[in-house]
Design an enzyme around this catalytic site. Structure first.
Site, PDB file in Angstrom:
ATOM      1  N   LYS A   8       8.385  93.941  86.354  1.00 15.24           N
ATOM      2  CA  LYS A   8       7.056  93.326  86.503  1.00 15.24           C
ATOM      3  C   LYS A   8       5.982  94.169  85.812  1.00 15.24           C
ATOM      4  O   LYS A   8       5.139  93.645  85.105  1.00 15.24           O
ATOM      5  CB  LYS A   8       6.680  93.168  87.993  1.00 15.24           C
ATOM      6  CG  LYS A   8       7.684  92.364  88.803  1.00 15.24           C
ATOM      7  CD  LYS A   8       7.294  92.251  90.258  1.00 15.24           C
ATOM      8  CE  LYS A   8       7.228  93.549  91.042  1.00 15.24           C
ATOM      9  NZ  LYS A   8       8.541  94.259  91.175  1.00 15.24           N
ATOM     10  N   ARG A  36       3.438  89.437  98.107  1.00 14.26           N
ATOM     11  CA  ARG A  36       4.750  89.954  98.467  1.00 14.26           C
ATOM     12  C   ARG A  36       5.245  89.415  99.799  1.00 14.26           C
ATOM     13  O   ARG A  36       6.330  89.751 100.236  1.00 14.26           O
ATOM     14  CB  ARG A  36       4.633  91.461  98.620  1.00 14.26           C
ATOM     15  CG  ARG A  36       5.388  92.219  97.568  1.00 14.26           C
ATOM     16  CD  ARG A  36       4.956  93.640  97.764  1.00 14.26           C
ATOM     17  NE  ARG A  36       5.908  94.530  97.275  1.00 14.26           N
ATOM     18  CZ  ARG A  36       5.739  95.222  96.145  1.00 14.26           C
ATOM     19  NH1 ARG A  36       4.688  95.044  95.402  1.00 14.26           N
ATOM     20  NH2 ARG A  36       6.637  96.070  95.776  1.00 14.26           N
ATOM     21  N   ARG A  54       8.300 108.580  90.331  1.00 15.16           N
ATOM     22  CA  ARG A  54       7.676 108.129  91.577  1.00 15.16           C
ATOM     23  C   ARG A  54       8.455 108.608  92.793  1.00 15.16           C
ATOM     24  O   ARG A  54       9.675 108.638  92.772  1.00 15.16           O
ATOM     25  CB  ARG A  54       7.576 106.601  91.588  1.00 15.16           C
ATOM     26  CG  ARG A  54       6.299 106.112  90.959  1.00 15.16           C
ATOM     27  CD  ARG A  54       6.237 104.633  90.765  1.00 15.16           C
ATOM     28  NE  ARG A  54       6.688 103.823  91.881  1.00 15.16           N
ATOM     29  CZ  ARG A  54       6.644 102.492  91.881  1.00 15.16           C
ATOM     30  NH1 ARG A  54       6.154 101.860  90.825  1.00 15.16           N
ATOM     31  NH2 ARG A  54       7.080 101.807  92.907  1.00 15.16           N
ATOM     32  N   ARG A  66      13.730  99.526  99.855  1.00 13.70           N
ATOM     33  CA  ARG A  66      12.795  98.603  99.183  1.00 13.70           C
ATOM     34  C   ARG A  66      13.489  97.283  98.859  1.00 13.70           C
ATOM     35  O   ARG A  66      12.890  96.210  98.966  1.00 13.70           O
ATOM     36  CB  ARG A  66      12.246  99.243  97.908  1.00 13.70           C
ATOM     37  CG  ARG A  66      11.215 100.324  98.195  1.00 13.70           C
ATOM     38  CD  ARG A  66      10.995 101.235  97.014  1.00 13.70           C
ATOM     39  NE  ARG A  66      10.425 100.566  95.865  1.00 13.70           N
ATOM     40  CZ  ARG A  66      10.487 101.057  94.625  1.00 13.70           C
ATOM     41  NH1 ARG A  66      11.097 102.194  94.379  1.00 13.70           N
ATOM     42  NH2 ARG A  66       9.935 100.397  93.633  1.00 13.70           N
TER      43      ARG A  66
HETATM   44  P1  AP5 Z   1       9.091  98.281  85.974  1.00  8.39           P
HETATM   45  O1  AP5 Z   1       8.450  97.418  84.942  1.00  8.39           O
HETATM   46  O2  AP5 Z   1       8.366  99.481  86.427  1.00  8.39           O
HETATM   47  O3  AP5 Z   1       9.568  97.393  87.226  1.00  8.39           O
HETATM   48  P2  AP5 Z   1       8.722  96.774  88.414  1.00  8.39           P
HETATM   49  O4  AP5 Z   1       9.285  95.424  88.685  1.00  8.39           O
HETATM   50  O5  AP5 Z   1       7.265  96.868  88.130  1.00  8.39           O
HETATM   51  O6  AP5 Z   1       9.162  97.771  89.564  1.00  8.39           O
HETATM   52  P3  AP5 Z   1       8.332  98.493  90.717  1.00  8.39           P
HETATM   53  O7  AP5 Z   1       9.296  99.483  91.336  1.00  8.39           O
HETATM   54  O8  AP5 Z   1       7.034  99.030  90.222  1.00  8.39           O
HETATM   55  O9  AP5 Z   1       8.108  97.354  91.680  1.00  8.39           O
HETATM   56  P4  AP5 Z   1       7.737  97.463  93.113  1.00  8.39           P
HETATM   57  O10 AP5 Z   1       7.308  96.062  93.319  1.00  8.39           O
HETATM   58  O11 AP5 Z   1       8.784  97.964  94.032  1.00  8.39           O
HETATM   59  O12 AP5 Z   1       6.626  98.619  93.172  1.00  8.39           O
HETATM   60  P5  AP5 Z   1       5.044  98.566  93.344  1.00  8.39           P
HETATM   61  O13 AP5 Z   1       4.476  99.655  92.545  1.00  8.39           O
HETATM   62  O14 AP5 Z   1       4.528  97.182  93.156  1.00  8.39           O
HETATM   63  O15 AP5 Z   1      10.546  98.689  85.400  1.00  8.39           O
HETATM   64  C1  AP5 Z   1      11.401  99.565  86.106  1.00  8.39           C
HETATM   65  C2  AP5 Z   1      12.165 100.449  85.102  1.00  8.39           C
HETATM   66  O16 AP5 Z   1      13.012  99.617  84.305  1.00  8.39           O
HETATM   67  C3  AP5 Z   1      11.253 101.187  84.106  1.00  8.39           C
HETATM   68  O17 AP5 Z   1      11.784 102.447  83.856  1.00  8.39           O
HETATM   69  C4  AP5 Z   1      11.291 100.313  82.827  1.00  8.39           C
HETATM   70  O18 AP5 Z   1      11.093 101.076  81.652  1.00  8.39           O
HETATM   71  C5  AP5 Z   1      12.713  99.746  82.902  1.00  8.39           C
HETATM   72  N1  AP5 Z   1      12.805  98.385  82.334  1.00  8.39           N
HETATM   73  C6  AP5 Z   1      11.894  97.380  82.432  1.00  8.39           C
HETATM   74  N2  AP5 Z   1      12.351  96.281  81.783  1.00  8.39           N
HETATM   75  C7  AP5 Z   1      13.576  96.608  81.291  1.00  8.39           C
HETATM   76  C8  AP5 Z   1      14.555  95.888  80.534  1.00  8.39           C
HETATM   77  N3  AP5 Z   1      14.369  94.596  80.164  1.00  8.39           N
HETATM   78  N4  AP5 Z   1      15.707  96.531  80.216  1.00  8.39           N
HETATM   79  C9  AP5 Z   1      15.919  97.828  80.592  1.00  8.39           C
HETATM   80  N5  AP5 Z   1      15.024  98.562  81.297  1.00  8.39           N
HETATM   81  C10 AP5 Z   1      13.851  97.952  81.645  1.00  8.39           C
HETATM   82  O19 AP5 Z   1       4.899  98.895  94.907  1.00  8.39           O
HETATM   83  C11 AP5 Z   1       5.172 100.174  95.421  1.00  8.39           C
HETATM   84  C12 AP5 Z   1       4.898 100.186  96.925  1.00  8.39           C
HETATM   85  O20 AP5 Z   1       3.507  99.895  97.179  1.00  8.39           O
HETATM   86  C13 AP5 Z   1       5.669  99.154  97.747  1.00  8.39           C
HETATM   87  O21 AP5 Z   1       6.963  99.609  98.099  1.00  8.39           O
HETATM   88  C14 AP5 Z   1       4.742  98.995  98.959  1.00  8.39           C
HETATM   89  O22 AP5 Z   1       4.881 100.062  99.843  1.00  8.39           O
HETATM   90  C15 AP5 Z   1       3.356  99.065  98.326  1.00  8.39           C
HETATM   91  N6  AP5 Z   1       2.845  97.745  97.911  1.00  8.39           N
HETATM   92  C16 AP5 Z   1       2.533  97.360  96.641  1.00  8.39           C
HETATM   93  N7  AP5 Z   1       2.109  96.090  96.622  1.00  8.39           N
HETATM   94  C17 AP5 Z   1       2.144  95.654  97.902  1.00  8.39           C
HETATM   95  C18 AP5 Z   1       1.851  94.401  98.517  1.00  8.39           C
HETATM   96  N8  AP5 Z   1       1.427  93.362  97.815  1.00  8.39           N
HETATM   97  N9  AP5 Z   1       2.015  94.313  99.861  1.00  8.39           N
HETATM   98  C19 AP5 Z   1       2.419  95.358 100.606  1.00  8.39           C
HETATM   99  N10 AP5 Z   1       2.732  96.571 100.080  1.00  8.39           N
HETATM  100  C20 AP5 Z   1       2.595  96.712  98.736  1.00  8.39           C
END
Ligand code: AP5
Length: 216
Positions: free
Chosen positions: A13, A88, A160, A171
């Site tokens: 994402k 989410r 992270r 997660r």
């Molecule tokens: P990346 O693009 O970083 O993936 P992502 O889907 O953004 O993963 P996140 O871990 O950031 O998602 P998340 O939803 O768990 O975390 P968030 O920060 O929102 O890609 C991942 C890796 O893969 C990278 O190294 C990239 O280079 C690689 N990659 C990408 N595409 C690729 C491809 N096609 N092929 C190969 N490699 C690839 O949330 C963190 C925390 O915040 C949550 O756990 C929660 O505690 C809190 N939080 C955030 N939002 C909310 C909400 N709305 N409600 C409640 N709590 C929340």
């Protein structure tokens, strides 16, 4: 264009929303990045959120809904936005609908990035992120030009805290329980588009552009 990117942790994402931001010229809004910034600044919100994030649990709905309510009223969101990591839960999705209705706007598309669990674990354990601009890399699939240095702003990359295998697994469980139901929610709203998130980053991006009817 008003877009939501859905998908499991590590589905891509953040990577795809950064590319969309560049292509469409509208801001990427990541609740994860907003919460990490608050945590770094040790604001009241950041301190409250940090324990949930460390464990891989969701921060309470009211907290993130409040953040999004404020952010969507900023002037840079007038021509559109890309939501990454919000909504989410069904409660967040329902609140987003109300907020957009109040702002006399609606979603153009919800893009669900589908990726298998084994791929997600390998992606997250190799992820690195810029401490300054949040640009995302992967040590194997998408490495920076210089080891551990951001291509865009020459700052250090970091791993992270929640990208440890045990936390990744919690997660994923929380994603299945709390976020996966949104697939059905948006299907019934007739705006869900699913993209297979495996393969080169640019191939996934091209599929998204095709769905949005934007030329590559
Ligand atoms: P990346 O693009 O970083 O993936 P992502 O889907 O953004 O993963 P996140 O871990 O950031 O998602 P998340 O939803 O768990 O975390 P968030 O920060 O929102 O890609 C991942 C890796 O893969 C990278 O190294 C990239 O280079 C690689 N990659 C990408 N595409 C690729 C491809 N096609 N092929 C190969 N490699 C690839 O949330 C963190 C925390 O915040 C949550 O756990 C929660 O505690 C809190 N939080 C955030 N939002 C909310 C909400 N709305 N409600 C409640 N709590 C929340």
């Amino acid at each position: 264009m008003n877009i939501v990117l859905l998908g499991a942790p590590g589905a891509g994402k953040g990577t795809q929303s950064a590319l969309l931001q560049e292509k469409l010229g509208v801001p990427k809004i990541s609740t994860g990045d907003m919460l990490r910034l608050a945590k770094e600044k040790q604001t009241e919100l950041g301190i409250k959120a940090s324990q949930y994030m460390k464990e891989g649990s969701l921060v309470p709905d009211d907290v993130v809904i409040g953040l999004i309510y404020e952010r969507l009223q900023d002037s840079d969101c007038k021509s559109g936005f890309i939501l990454d990591g919000f909504p989410r839960t069904v409660k967040q999705a329902e609140s987003l609908k109300k907020i957009l209705c109040e702002l006399k706007r609606s979603l153009n598309a919800v893009i669900n990035l589908e990726v298998k669990v084994e791929e997600v674990i390998s992606r997250l354990s190799g992820r690195r992120q810029c401490v300054k601009c949040n640009q995302v890399y992967h040590i194997v699939y998408n490495p920076p030009k210089k080891n551990n240095i951001c291509d865009r702003c020459a700052e250090q990359l970091m791993q992270r805290e929640d990208d440890r295998e045990e936390t990744i697994r919690s997660r994923l469980v929380i994603y299945e329980q709390m976020t996966q139901p949104l697939v059905q929610y948006y299907k019934s709203e007739n705006i869900l588009k699913t993209v297979y998130g495996i393969g080169d980053v640019s191939l996934v991006f091209n599929q998204i552009l095709e769905i949005l009817k934007v030329s590559a």
